[in-house]
Design an enzyme around this catalytic site. Structure first.
Site, short mmCIF file in Angstrom:
data_model
loop_
_atom_site.label_atom_id
_atom_site.label_comp_id
_atom_site.label_asym_id
_atom_site.label_seq_id
_atom_site.Cartn_x
_atom_site.Cartn_y
_atom_site.Cartn_z
N ASP A 122 0.77 -1.15 -0.05
CA ASP A 122 -0.11 -0.07 -0.08
C ASP A 122 0.68 1.21 0.01
O ASP A 122 0.03 2.32 0.28
CB ASP A 122 -1.00 -0.12 0.99
CG ASP A 122 -0.33 0.52 2.48
OD1 ASP A 122 0.77 0.29 2.69
OD2 ASP A 122 -1.25 1.38 3.29
N GLU A 123 2.11 1.20 -0.26
CA GLU A 123 2.99 2.10 -0.11
C GLU A 123 3.96 2.21 -1.20
O GLU A 123 4.51 1.09 -1.76
CB GLU A 123 3.54 2.09 1.25
CG GLU A 123 3.79 3.20 2.17
CD GLU A 123 4.41 2.84 3.39
OE1 GLU A 123 5.67 3.48 3.46
OE2 GLU A 123 4.33 2.07 4.19
P1 TTP Z 1 0.28 0.79 6.83
O1 TTP Z 1 0.23 1.82 5.74
O2 TTP Z 1 1.04 0.62 7.95
O3 TTP Z 1 -1.22 0.99 7.65
P2 TTP Z 1 -2.49 1.26 7.00
O4 TTP Z 1 -2.41 1.56 5.83
O5 TTP Z 1 -3.49 0.40 7.40
O6 TTP Z 1 -2.95 2.72 7.84
P3 TTP Z 1 -2.46 4.18 7.56
O7 TTP Z 1 -3.98 4.90 6.98
O8 TTP Z 1 -2.12 4.54 8.97
O9 TTP Z 1 -1.39 4.24 6.45
O10 TTP Z 1 0.09 -0.55 6.48
C1 TTP Z 1 -0.53 -1.30 5.19
C2 TTP Z 1 -1.37 -2.26 5.33
O11 TTP Z 1 -0.27 -3.33 5.76
C3 TTP Z 1 -2.24 -2.30 6.41
O12 TTP Z 1 -3.46 -2.18 5.75
C4 TTP Z 1 -2.14 -3.90 6.71
C5 TTP Z 1 -0.76 -4.33 6.46
N1 TTP Z 1 0.06 -4.39 7.88
C6 TTP Z 1 0.27 -5.56 8.41
O13 TTP Z 1 -0.23 -6.75 7.75
N2 TTP Z 1 0.94 -5.63 9.44
C7 TTP Z 1 1.60 -4.61 10.26
O14 TTP Z 1 1.94 -4.72 11.22
C8 TTP Z 1 1.38 -3.35 9.71
C9 TTP Z 1 1.98 -1.97 10.03
C10 TTP Z 1 0.50 -3.30 8.40
MG MG Z 2 -1.26 2.94 4.83
#
Ligand code: TTP
Ligand code: MG
Length: 350
Positions: free
Chosen positions: A107-108
């Site tokens: 997602d990044e």
């Molecule tokens: P993140 O970008 O850290 O979190 P997010 O997208 O859920 O929330 P934010 O709005 O703060 O960005 O992580 C992206 C995805 O990765 C998240 O939806 C689920 C997965 N993930 C895990 O499986 N384990 C983890 O410890 C983290 C941090 C994320």
């Molecule tokens: Mg995220």
């Protein structure tokens, strides 16, 4: 004259990615606190939506603890296939703007859009609008002259927002930032720095660079540059790799197949997660288990198989362990080898 040009880097981060997808696909979840996960043997949340975060539910939190904080929490199982598909759609959107894409997870990603004439702010809002239109999901963005600041800035207006740091404002942006916000500064290092009386980037950079070199070596020097908002690291597009593996050297040698199998379960969780995050476009060719025994002799067991399969890993472990001659194991490795596009596979696994 080799004056480096000012770059335009965008960091895109989807908002509570897995949870947002679950809400999109199941309207009954909307407005409720939602946690995704619990399906792995560790029983932890992968993420929680913003409703659930109000109660203190977080990524990597054990399910029982999350339910303690929020008894109303709706827990839905992960659907990696769906997340991968959405991730691929989002990457395809990025590719309409630049080839310089460095995914950090499903997602990044970092994008280098220096070559596009439009301001980075406009490019980022166009990308976010396309993501929303084509996937129904919201993303946040940071726009900055380098990766360090872009990544920090994408968090500033979450969810569904973006924040731009102009090159001339880089040092100001960093000044009040706590050191632990810098990627690479872990909790331990932050504590150590706190012990030296520095909490923020501004405080860190007031001390001379050579003094940090004396105290922390090269790391101290690099951190000093970061604290001024300087970061020359290029955006690195993924280069195709031949294999992916993890290995673990045990603090104490493991004496039985059962213990090894338990250890392998946790490692396979990690391997599966890595595969789902960074290598979604690759086809698995074979599965490999490696053991190193107490006398440092090593053995590998490999089998051709088109997908990640725990049953096969277990059989490979048995096969490798059967060569132990009673010696305990000091190291276990698990991995997959990928199909190569050109059909040649020469690189060694592990
Ligand atoms: P993140 O970008 O850290 O979190 P997010 O997208 O859920 O929330 P934010 O709005 O703060 O960005 O992580 C992206 C995805 O990765 C998240 O939806 C689920 C997965 N993930 C895990 O499986 N384990 C983890 O410890 C983290 C941090 C994320
Ligand atoms: Mg995220």
């Amino acid at each position: 004259m080799f004056e480096s040009a000012v770059r335009k880097i965008i960091h895109i981060d989807m908002d509570c990615f897995y949870a947002a997808i679950e809400e999109r696909d199941n309207p009954a979840l909307r407005g409720k606190p939602v946690g995704v996960g619990g399906s792995s043997r560790r029983g932890v949340l992968t993420t929680a939506n913003y409703e659930a975060r109000k109660f203190g539910c977080r990524s990597a939190m054990p399910v029982f603890m999350a339910l303690g904080k929020c008894p109303e929490l709706v827990i839905v199982p992960t659907r990696f296939d769906v997340y991968k598909r959405d991730s691929a759609r989002i990457r395809e959107i990025f590719s309409r703007f630049t080839e310089l894409i460095e995914p950090l997870s499903l997602d990044e990603a970092f994008l280098d859009v220096t070559h596009i004439a439009e301001p980075g702010t406009i490019i980022a809002s166009r990308i976010r609008a396309l993501i929303k239109e084509e996937t129904g999901l919201t993303a946040s963005a940071g726009i900055a002259p380098n990766k360090l600041i872009a990544k920090i800035a994408s968090d500033w207006r979450k969810p569904d927002g973006q924040f731009t740091v102009a090159p001339a404002k880089a040092a100001d942006f960093m000044e009040t930032l706590p050191l632990r916000k810098i990627p690479g500064v872990g909790g331990k290092m932050a504590e150590r720095l706190s012990g030296m009386g520095v909490e923020t980037c501004g405080e860190y950079r007031e001390v001379e660079k050579f003094e940090w070199v004396r105290r922390l070596g090269g790391y101290g020097a690099e951190l000093w540059e970061r604290c001024w908002g300087r970061d020359e690291r290029p955006v690195n597009p993924d280069s195709p790799r031949k294999s992916l593996s993890i290995e673990n050297t045990f603090s104490e040698n493991l004496h039985s197949l059962e213990l090894l199998d338990r250890e392998m379960g946790v490692m396979l969780d990690e391997l599966e997660e890595k595969l789902s995050v960074r290598h979604t476009d690759r086809r698995v060719r074979s599965l490999v288990v490696k053991l190193k025994f107490s006398d440092f002799q090593r053995t590998t067991a490999e089998r051709a198989n088109g997908e990640f399969d725990r049953g096969i890993f277990r059989e490979l472990l048995e096969e490798a362990e059967s060569r132990s001659e009673g010696k305990p194991a000091r190291l276990l490795g698990v991995g997959v080898r990928f199909h190569d596009i050109s059909g040649t596979e020469q690189m060694e696994l592990f």
